[in-house]
Design a protein around this motif. Structure first.
Motif, PDB file in Angstrom:
ATOM      1  N   UNK A 154       0.819  -1.208   0.000  1.00  0.00           N
ATOM      2  CA  UNK A 154       0.000   0.000   0.000  1.00  0.00           C
ATOM      3  C   UNK A 154       0.855   1.260   0.000  1.00  0.00           C
ATOM      4  N   UNK A 155       2.127   1.141   0.400  1.00  0.00           N
ATOM      5  CA  UNK A 155       3.029   2.298   0.431  1.00  0.00           C
ATOM      6  C   UNK A 155       3.629   2.615  -0.931  1.00  0.00           C
ATOM      7  N   UNK A 156       3.525   1.683  -1.869  1.00  0.00           N
ATOM      8  CA  UNK A 156       4.189   1.833  -3.153  1.00  0.00           C
ATOM      9  C   UNK A 156       3.546   2.905  -4.023  1.00  0.00           C
ATOM     10  N   UNK A 157       4.365   3.595  -4.808  1.00  0.00           N
ATOM     11  CA  UNK A 157       3.873   4.408  -5.898  1.00  0.00           C
ATOM     12  C   UNK A 157       3.698   3.508  -7.123  1.00  0.00           C
ATOM     13  N   UNK A 158       3.068   4.040  -8.168  1.00  0.00           N
ATOM     14  CA  UNK A 158       2.955   3.290  -9.419  1.00  0.00           C
ATOM     15  C   UNK A 158       4.337   3.100 -10.033  1.00  0.00           C
ATOM     16  N   UNK A 159       5.151   4.164 -10.047  1.00  0.00           N
ATOM     17  CA  UNK A 159       6.557   4.091 -10.438  1.00  0.00           C
ATOM     18  C   UNK A 159       7.378   4.105  -9.149  1.00  0.00           C
ATOM     19  N   UNK A 160       8.034   3.001  -8.831  1.00  0.00           N
ATOM     20  CA  UNK A 160       8.742   2.858  -7.556  1.00  0.00           C
ATOM     21  C   UNK A 160      10.234   2.664  -7.818  1.00  0.00           C
ATOM     22  N   UNK A 161      11.025   3.624  -7.413  1.00  0.00           N
ATOM     23  CA  UNK A 161      12.459   3.614  -7.691  1.00  0.00           C
ATOM     24  C   UNK A 161      13.187   2.570  -6.847  1.00  0.00           C
ATOM     25  N   UNK A 174       8.398   9.083  -4.765  1.00  0.00           N
ATOM     26  CA  UNK A 174       8.140  10.368  -5.403  1.00  0.00           C
ATOM     27  C   UNK A 174       6.637  10.646  -5.464  1.00  0.00           C
ATOM     28  N   UNK A 175       6.259  11.911  -5.378  1.00  0.00           N
ATOM     29  CA  UNK A 175       4.830  12.240  -5.508  1.00  0.00           C
ATOM     30  C   UNK A 175       4.338  11.926  -6.914  1.00  0.00           C
ATOM     31  N   UNK A 176       3.083  11.464  -7.015  1.00  0.00           N
ATOM     32  CA  UNK A 176       2.478  11.186  -8.314  1.00  0.00           C
ATOM     33  C   UNK A 176       1.135  11.907  -8.370  1.00  0.00           C
ATOM     34  N   UNK A 177       1.156  13.087  -8.945  1.00  0.00           N
ATOM     35  CA  UNK A 177      -0.026  13.936  -9.018  1.00  0.00           C
ATOM     36  C   UNK A 177      -0.584  13.936 -10.435  1.00  0.00           C
ATOM     37  N   UNK A 178      -1.893  13.857 -10.543  1.00  0.00           N
ATOM     38  CA  UNK A 178      -2.579  13.926 -11.834  1.00  0.00           C
ATOM     39  C   UNK A 178      -2.038  12.893 -12.841  1.00  0.00           C
ATOM     40  N   UNK A 179      -1.718  11.699 -12.345  1.00  0.00           N
ATOM     41  CA  UNK A 179      -1.222  10.629 -13.214  1.00  0.00           C
ATOM     42  C   UNK A 179       0.040  11.003 -13.987  1.00  0.00           C
ATOM     43  N   UNK A 180       0.880  11.827 -13.364  1.00  0.00           N
ATOM     44  CA  UNK A 180       2.184  12.158 -13.943  1.00  0.00           C
ATOM     45  C   UNK A 180       3.222  11.288 -13.260  1.00  0.00           C
ATOM     46  N   UNK A 181       3.957  10.493 -14.025  1.00  0.00           N
ATOM     47  CA  UNK A 181       4.883   9.515 -13.474  1.00  0.00           C
ATOM     48  C   UNK A 181       6.321   9.904 -13.788  1.00  0.00           C
TER      49      UNK A 181
END
Length: 312
Positions: A154-161, A174-181
């Motif tokens: 649940x802590x993961x972002x869609x793009x996870x470094x 990293x923040x992922x706002x408005x589906x910007x990856x």
């Protein structure tokens, strides 16, 4: 004809509104195309489990009629369910895909890894996975993890470094706002990508039903020889079960999730059709990993500890 504000906003009944499943599908397709545009050597983790099957289905949709521009990667524990391996191989052949296999057994044979006393090999997958990523220079790795499965996921972002050692640091998310990856990464680093992050188990099954996606038969109720351990029904096998005092019996069961046979439990069920499975899941109050995965019960932070080391 004047377009109304209600139509633009996509209110219920609007001809422009997407259904819940259409919105999830659209998001996932967008993610696949973003990765194809940003990265040089992406790969899809494919185990033959339901989430990776849905993920591949979405990738095929994203690039149709062209071929999927990614290969597949499977970390083979050596204790996989035969039905799932058969499905994996048939799928690869059907779509003409390239499959990379990282074998846990190879590492054990070379003395790099040692068998655990409990027989489970799921925690041993990390080294074969991370070394295969480094050897093949994959810079983006798709996984089927969903946020509803487990608290670390649940802590993961869609793009996870991941750093140059394939390790995960929740503080570097990293923040992922408005589906910007943000796919930026330094040489040696890579990004884990989770197109199903916002899906639930119920969403996955409803999508499978809508799309008519074939699954391995073990996801549906069938008679199977199992034994009880730790509150779960496990399949007997060369991995070390059953032990003395554990009795094998034939039961009507199905699997909600698929992993190493030594730590993936079946559930009592008569859901032998997809419609029955959906009804069963809608009434459940336990996630599939919480109910059937012994490897997640080793400690309160078992999954997060493994993810920090490089596991999915």
């Amino acid at each position: 004809m004047t377009t109304t504000v209600a139509n633009v906003a996509g209110e219920t009944g609007s001809p422009y509104a997407l259904s819940h499943l259409d919105a999830l599908e659209s998001e996932a397709v967008h993610i696949f195309r973003e990765v194809a545009g940003e990265f040089e050597r992406p790969v899809i983790l494919f185990s033959g489990g339901k989430d990776s099957i849905v993920m591949l289905h979405l990738a095929l949709k994203a690039f149709r009629p062209a071929a999927v521009p990614f290969s597949l990667l499977h970390v083979d524990t050596g204790h996989n369910f035969p039905e799932v391996l058969d499905y994996r191989d048939r799928t690869v052949a059907r779509h003409g895909l390239r499959l990379h296999v990282a074998s846990v057994q190879d590492y054990i044979d070379r003395g790099v890894l040692k068998e655990r006393p409990d027989g489970t090999r799921n925690p041993l997958q990390t080294l074969p996975l991370t070394e295969k990523i480094q050897q093949e220079r994959f810079d983006a790795v798709f996984g089927g993890g969903r946020r509803d499965e487990e608290k670390a996921r649940a802590k993961e972002r869609v793009f996870s470094l991941r750093d140059e050692f394939s390790q995960w640091d929740p503080r570097r998310q990293r923040p992922e706002l408005w589906n910007l990856y943000n796919g930026r990464h330094a040489p040696g680093e890579h990004v884990r990508v989770f197109p199903l992050s916002n899906w639930t188990e119920l969403d996955v099954w409803q999508y499978i039903a809508r799309e008519g996606i074939e699954l391995p038969e073990i996801y549906y109720a069938h008679e199977r020889e199992v034994f009880s351990r730790g509150g779960m029904w496990l399949t007997a096998g060369e991995w070390g079960g059953p032990k003395e005092g554990e009795t094998v019996e034939k039961r009507l069961v199905r699997y909600r999730t698929v992993g190493d046979m030594s730590c993936t439990g079946a559930v009592d069920s008569d859901a032998d059709t997809i419609e029955k499975v959906i009804v069963e899941i809608a009434a459940s109050r336990l996630t599939e990993r919480g109910a059937t995965r012994a490897d997640d019960k080793m400690s309160e932070a078992a999954m997060e500890d493994r993810k920090r080391e490089g596991y999915f």
